[in-house]
Scaffold this active site. Structure first.
Site, PDB file in Angstrom:
ATOM      1  N   HIS A  22      33.945   4.373 -17.254  1.00 16.70           N
ATOM      2  CA  HIS A  22      35.219   4.536 -16.541  1.00 16.70           C
ATOM      3  C   HIS A  22      35.103   5.321 -15.235  1.00 16.70           C
ATOM      4  O   HIS A  22      36.102   5.499 -14.541  1.00 16.70           O
ATOM      5  CB  HIS A  22      36.236   5.225 -17.456  1.00 16.70           C
ATOM      6  N   HIS A  33      36.888   7.233 -10.003  1.00 20.72           N
ATOM      7  CA  HIS A  33      37.420   7.262 -11.371  1.00 20.72           C
ATOM      8  C   HIS A  33      38.295   6.027 -11.563  1.00 20.72           C
ATOM      9  O   HIS A  33      39.316   5.881 -10.899  1.00 20.72           O
ATOM     10  CB  HIS A  33      38.231   8.547 -11.592  1.00 20.72           C
TER      11      HIS A  33
END
Length: 156
Positions: free
Chosen positions: A59, A74
């Protein structure tokens, strides 16, 4: 002083970091930069700078430039809870990468379907001065930005 040009890792609507609905990012706790809302689609997340892939998780990833500037990408908010679901990693931690190289394929549509925000914050790690970040016109106006276009520049 060094200048680092940071490219948009995904296409979408450019967003000021202060408008990211997560205080860790919006308050600059991790660092300052900008964000992109890719919308509900599947996108290839690219390297926003050239450097070494210092940290790689499904992620999120951190690239360290030759000038020792760390750039965090992110993919979505609270997406660590997905345990990699919706992310396909194409490289390995420690790899040297060129700006524009695909790192992760991100299924932002599946993230949104799970009720999570697919927005992609991009920050200079540990940058404490927002004034050191010069955002692009797309960020200032909240308009669409292409993957690989200049998102912001950082001056250290």
């Amino acid at each position: 002083m060094s200048t680092t040009t940071v490219l948009a890792p995904v296409a979408g609507r450019a967003v000021a970091l202060g408008d990211v609905p997560d205080p860790v990012f919006s308050a600059g706790m991790v660092g300052h930069g900008a964000a992109i809302d890719p919308g509900p689609c599947v996108v290839d997340a690219i390297a926003p700078v050239s450097g070494r892939l210092l940290k790689l998780m499904p992620h999120a990833y951190v690239l360290l430039t030759e000038e020792k500037v760390g750039v965090l990408v992110h993919l979505g908010l609270d997406t660590v809870a997905l345990d990699g679901e919706g992310f396909t990693v194409h490289l390995n931690q420690g790899d040297d990468v060129a700006a524009g190289q695909v790192i992760i394929t991100y299924d932002a549509a599946s993230v949104a379907a799970k009720g999570l925000n697919p927005i992609v914050p991009v920050v200079i790690m540990d940058e404490r001065e927002a004034a050191n970040i010069a955002v692009s016109d797309a960020v200032r106006t909240g308009s669409e930005i292409a993957s690989g276009a200049v998102l912001f520049t950082a001056n250290k």
